[in-house]
Design an enzyme around this catalytic site. Structure first.
Site, PDB file in Angstrom:
ATOM      1  N   CYS A  95     -19.910 -61.865 -52.435  1.00 22.92           N
ATOM      2  CA  CYS A  95     -20.690 -60.961 -51.397  1.00 22.92           C
ATOM      3  C   CYS A  95     -20.590 -61.414 -50.198  1.00 22.92           C
ATOM      4  O   CYS A  95     -20.725 -60.655 -49.260  1.00 22.92           O
ATOM      5  CB  CYS A  95     -22.040 -61.004 -52.113  1.00 22.92           C
ATOM      6  SG  CYS A  95     -22.406 -60.456 -53.712  1.00 22.92           S
ATOM      7  N   HIS A 143     -26.710 -58.165 -46.434  1.00 16.63           N
ATOM      8  CA  HIS A 143     -26.024 -58.029 -47.512  1.00 16.63           C
ATOM      9  C   HIS A 143     -26.691 -57.376 -48.476  1.00 16.63           C
ATOM     10  O   HIS A 143     -28.109 -57.551 -48.544  1.00 16.63           O
ATOM     11  CB  HIS A 143     -25.383 -59.304 -48.458  1.00 16.63           C
ATOM     12  CG  HIS A 143     -25.070 -58.932 -49.857  1.00 16.63           C
ATOM     13  ND1 HIS A 143     -23.988 -57.947 -50.162  1.00 16.63           N
ATOM     14  CD2 HIS A 143     -25.504 -59.800 -50.884  1.00 16.63           C
ATOM     15  CE1 HIS A 143     -23.665 -58.016 -51.364  1.00 16.63           C
ATOM     16  NE2 HIS A 143     -24.525 -58.903 -52.136  1.00 16.63           N
ATOM     17  N   ASN A 170     -25.451 -52.982 -55.035  1.00 14.90           N
ATOM     18  CA  ASN A 170     -24.532 -54.161 -54.614  1.00 14.90           C
ATOM     19  C   ASN A 170     -23.199 -53.830 -54.842  1.00 14.90           C
ATOM     20  O   ASN A 170     -22.726 -54.189 -55.557  1.00 14.90           O
ATOM     21  CB  ASN A 170     -25.261 -55.404 -55.250  1.00 14.90           C
ATOM     22  CG  ASN A 170     -24.441 -56.463 -54.699  1.00 14.90           C
ATOM     23  OD1 ASN A 170     -23.675 -56.509 -53.757  1.00 14.90           O
ATOM     24  ND2 ASN A 170     -24.927 -57.721 -55.112  1.00 14.90           N
TER      25      ASN A 170
END
Ligand code: UT7
Length: 332
Positions: free
Chosen positions: A116, A256, A286
């Site tokens: 990520c 994030h 996500n």
């Protein structure tokens, strides 16, 4: 000598049409809209449908929009870097496929995998190519078809992830804007908590690995959550302190988008208000390497030259980092 900074001169995003809502997901696994909203903060995520479609199809759409928005011809691009954990294939690189699909023929390209944190690692990498003076226009893509590695029989991971892509153009500037400071970190010991068990060189695909459902994301949510909260908050605060940015000086935190609670904890530690935070997790979930550019794209119309942004990530590896960006242009 005048200092050259790399600065973002354009941003684009692309998400596929299909929306997988919490109510729809509740028919697939034992979960509820209430649980997902309380624990994660996601209402729906986008899913790329259709045979033979991969991360490159999402990335290529974002790049096409980026070239058009920035009035850039494909032949002007020097490098295309793609951050992804869901490449079209093990090889060749998804970047090469994106270049082919967008007619970028004078560039070299490669993929970068930092979970990520991929987009942040990519920004660091791309900025160094620009600062070297050798390359004028670099495109960084974050593109993920997370639905290709999500187990839709696993309620612990299936609500979290979504598909999408974003892309930015980086160019040189001698003005006091662009990528000013960054700190990236990783700790491979964290891999035990978040990984994909099979399909790599340690455990190639076999009938057994498929039967054991080992080609999907494996995540131990709680340890990842604890690490994410502390590491993302610590490094973001450090980035503020070492650049003398007070909470009032910060225009935007671009975090994030993994979990609303992680975002809120980071903002709290930084002493900033929720209104200073870019949050779109509720719509997209996500999207791994695509979360940061999808935020930048959505907020681009509000961004002004000189705005102080801190970009912050945490992900598989473990990898984490923070970057101080002085925004380079007025959004339209
Ligand atoms: O982007 C890469 C980095 N990844 C992250 O940052 C993710 C970090 N982790 C998290 O965001 C959270 O740990 C999760 C969202 C993954 C899970 O939330 P949690 O609050 O840590 O829940 P939990 O795993 O501790 O589970 C609590 C309970 C359990 O039931 P019992 O044992 O208390 O009866 C789970 O079985 O919730 C249950 N549960 C669910 N219930 C309904 C787990 N998933 C679900 C679900 N629906 N989807």
């Amino acid at each position: 000598m005048t200092k050259v900074n790399a600065t973002i001169t354009g941003v684009a995003g692309y998400v596929p049409e299909h929306r997988l809502t919490n109510d729809e997901l509740s028919k697939m696994v034992d979960t509820t809209d209430e649980w997902i909203m309380t624990r994660i903060g996601i209402k729906e995520r986008r899913i790329l449908k259709g045979e033979g479609k991969g991360a490159s199809d999402l990335g290529a759409e974002a790049v096409k929009i980026l070239l058009q928005k920035t009035n850039t011809k494909p032949e002007e691009i020097d490098i295309v870097i793609t951050a992804t954990v869901t490449p079209d294939m093990q090889f060749p690189a998804t970047s090469n496929i994106i270049c082919d699909k967008t007619n970028i023929r004078n560039a070299f390209g490669f993929d970068l995998n930092a979970g990520c944190s991929g987009f942040l690692y990519g920004l660091e990498t791309a900025s160094k190519f620009i600062e070297s003076g050798k390359y004028k226009k670099v495109i960084l893509v974050g593109a993920e078809k997370m639905s290709s590695i999500v187990d839709y029989q696993d309620r612990a991971t299936s609500p979290i992830f979504g598909d999408g892509a974003g892309a930015v153009l980086l160019e040189a500037t001698t003005e006091d804007v662009g990528i000013i400071d960054s700190k990236l970190q990783s700790d491979g010991a964290g891999r035990i908590h978040l990984h994909q068990k099979a399909g790599g060189s340690v455990k190639p695909a076999s009938h057994e690995t498929i039967d054991a459902r080992e080609h999907y994301i494996y995540q131990e949510g709680q340890p990842v959550f604890k690490w994410a909260v502390s590491k993302m908050a610590d490094i973001s605060v450090e980035m503020m302190e070492r650049n003398n940015i007070s909470p009032e000086d910060l225009t935007w935190l671009v975090p994030h988008q993994a979990n609303m609670r992680i975002i809120e904890a980071t903002a709290k530690r930084m002493g900033i208000k929720k209104e200073q935070v870019m949050i779109n997790i509720q719509h997209f979930g996500n999207t791994t390497a695509a979360t940061l550019p999808l935020c930048l794209c959505e907020w681009e119309p509000q961004l002004k030259k000189g705005d102080n942004l801190i970009l912050a990530t945490f992900g598989a590896g473990f990898t984490w980092g923070a970057m101080y960006v002085k925004w380079g242009y007025n959004g339209k």
